[in-house]
Motif scaffolding. Sequence first.
Motif, PDB file in Angstrom:
ATOM      1  N   LEU A  24       0.926  -1.190  -0.042  1.00  0.00           N
ATOM      2  CA  LEU A  24      -0.066  -0.018   0.076  1.00  0.00           C
ATOM      3  C   LEU A  24       0.853   1.086   0.071  1.00  0.00           C
ATOM      4  CD1 LEU A  24      -2.473  -1.308   2.460  1.00  0.00           C
ATOM      5  CD2 LEU A  24      -2.871  -1.272   0.089  1.00  0.00           C
ATOM      6  N   SER A  45      -9.774   2.663   5.100  1.00  0.00           N
ATOM      7  CA  SER A  45     -10.236   3.950   4.174  1.00  0.00           C
ATOM      8  C   SER A  45     -11.310   4.678   4.971  1.00  0.00           C
ATOM      9  CB  SER A  45     -10.527   3.518   2.630  1.00  0.00           C
ATOM     10  OG  SER A  45     -11.473   2.485   2.727  1.00  0.00           O
ATOM     11  N   CYS A  62      -3.904   4.338   2.197  1.00  0.00           N
ATOM     12  CA  CYS A  62      -4.003   3.052   2.722  1.00  0.00           C
ATOM     13  C   CYS A  62      -4.971   2.241   1.814  1.00  0.00           C
ATOM     14  CB  CYS A  62      -4.806   3.025   4.102  1.00  0.00           C
ATOM     15  SG  CYS A  62      -6.364   3.267   4.065  1.00  0.00           S
ATOM     16  N   THR A  63      -5.423   3.066   0.750  1.00  0.00           N
ATOM     17  CA  THR A  63      -6.575   2.336  -0.315  1.00  0.00           C
ATOM     18  C   THR A  63      -5.997   2.521  -1.590  1.00  0.00           C
ATOM     19  OG1 THR A  63      -8.131   2.623   1.376  1.00  0.00           O
ATOM     20  CG2 THR A  63      -8.854   1.852  -0.642  1.00  0.00           C
ATOM     21  N   PHE A  65      -2.471   1.178  -4.179  1.00  0.00           N
ATOM     22  CA  PHE A  65      -1.539   0.249  -4.208  1.00  0.00           C
ATOM     23  C   PHE A  65      -0.127   1.033  -4.646  1.00  0.00           C
ATOM     24  CE2 PHE A  65      -4.470  -3.253  -4.977  1.00  0.00           C
ATOM     25  CZ  PHE A  65      -4.290  -3.816  -3.775  1.00  0.00           C
ATOM     26  N   GLN A  68       0.032   1.533  -8.260  1.00  0.00           N
ATOM     27  CA  GLN A  68      -1.059   2.690  -8.850  1.00  0.00           C
ATOM     28  C   GLN A  68      -0.392   3.823  -8.751  1.00  0.00           C
ATOM     29  OE1 GLN A  68      -4.357   1.326  -5.990  1.00  0.00           O
ATOM     30  NE2 GLN A  68      -5.642   2.000  -7.989  1.00  0.00           N
TER      31      GLN A  68
ATOM     32  N   GLY B  33     -11.121   2.775  -9.289  1.00  0.00           N
ATOM     33  CA  GLY B  33     -10.709   3.634  -8.378  1.00  0.00           C
ATOM     34  C   GLY B  33     -10.200   2.656  -7.202  1.00  0.00           C
ATOM     35  N   GLY B  34     -10.616   1.435  -7.183  1.00  0.00           N
ATOM     36  CA  GLY B  34     -10.128   0.719  -6.273  1.00  0.00           C
ATOM     37  C   GLY B  34     -10.693   0.552  -4.806  1.00  0.00           C
ATOM     38  N   HIS B  35     -11.713   1.606  -4.480  1.00  0.00           N
ATOM     39  CA  HIS B  35     -12.105   1.569  -3.064  1.00  0.00           C
ATOM     40  C   HIS B  35     -13.244   0.891  -2.853  1.00  0.00           C
ATOM     41  CE1 HIS B  35      -9.364   4.907  -2.818  1.00  0.00           C
ATOM     42  NE2 HIS B  35      -9.819   5.428  -2.021  1.00  0.00           N
ATOM     43  N   ILE B  38      -9.899  -2.936  -3.534  1.00  0.00           N
ATOM     44  CA  ILE B  38      -8.779  -2.875  -2.571  1.00  0.00           C
ATOM     45  C   ILE B  38      -9.240  -3.678  -1.171  1.00  0.00           C
ATOM     46  CG2 ILE B  38      -6.823  -1.845  -1.394  1.00  0.00           C
ATOM     47  CD1 ILE B  38      -6.526  -0.264  -3.967  1.00  0.00           C
TER      48      ILE B  38
END
Lengths: 163, 284
Positions: A24, A45, A62-63, A65, A68, B33-35, B38
């Motif tokens: 992360l 998050s 924390c949300t 990677f 990314q 967005g991955g929210h 993840i």
Amino acid sequence: MSKMHIKMKVNGEEVETLAEPRELLIHVLRERLDITGPHIGCETSHCGACTIDMDGKSVKSCTVFAAQANGKDITTIEGLGDPDNLHILQEMFKEHHGLQCGFCTPGMITRAHRLLQENPNPTEDEVRFGMAGNICRCTGYQNIVKSILAAANEMNAAKEAAQ
Amino acid sequence: MIPAAFEYHRPDTIDGAIKIISEHGDEARVIAGGHSLIPMMKLRMADLSHLVDLQEISELKGIILECQSVTIGAMTTQHELITHEELAKVAPIINEAALQIADPQVRYMGTIGGNVANGDPGNDMPGLMQCLDADYILVGPNGTRTVKARDFYEAAYFTAREEEEILTSITFNSPVGGYAYEKQKRKIGDYATAAAGVLITKEGGKCTHASIALTNLADTPIYCEEAVAILTGSDLSADVVEAATVAAVNASDPGEDNRGPIEFKKHAAKIVIRRAIERAIERA
């Protein structure tokens, strides 16, 4: 799994590190780059303690990677001010008792910074709505809101004086 | 809270992304967005070994407003929806709903495509898209196809999207008349206890068009056909609104969870639905 090369701009400096894609961003910042301003609160998050600025957006690191974030421009609390040269938001949090334990403060100030970039003259309601992704367990938010409104005033006054 | 290891891909075209997904089958997942993804990966509830990041694909971004229609690229974030002034004029219900999703940080990252494609019953956009009668554009190795939002959702996390397809954009006719997206949630960042999207068009005291869809009141969003039939052609009197509200509540099928027992959900649903209908009528 092999590590990948991550290049980012952090607080104006080009940095490079090796990290697994699954790491992360908050862990890479804190553990590989020694940037410990952004905190790990809930790691889910919700709390906003890990908030950073990424390409002009307030993001919970924390949300995200590490993979990314490759190529991104990142600002943390360290990039806003330092002990000898506090950012106006830091100054106002100090002045108006916007913190008690201080754990949420780096995330609060980093988020407030972006909020004021987008809306330099917010109402109290707009501050509360804009700060809704950051949780403080000490202060009841009253003084945080006061600090941000005071910082907005100071920043606007400084802007006017400069013109 | 560390997810299992995966290989990371960042293609810059839709075709490139589909090639990677086709190659790895159900081992691959796309990330917007991955929210949602993840957190699921952290909990090891999402299992994948290839993560295909869509952030570099410019074809997936942007909002196109034509005279009668709106097209929104899947990678458009909630923040971009909220701050798009022209969209707020053409389809203000999008703005009203997006502002009630999660919190500011999540809205900077969360995308409309991820929100509708994920199939999470808690997401707000699926219900809203059913309310707007939107079409989803899906691209896969065998070409492009369109699926109506009202036909897309099969069960929680199960949708009409095939594994090797990507939802690339959403398109709907610009809504006219009154609108409302009403949501009850326990706190900022929580999913809805109950939420409803409503559109109402009025002409000469009669309702000429209506649409109602519900969020998080079943395993899938619910388009309330019976309630729509009650409103359409009516004079929108208090009795009609009550009948339509009851019909919409009856169409819901909420489950018990940490937001409350079924009776409470239906109670909240009734209030939310009535408020949404009344506000849409006021604005019509």
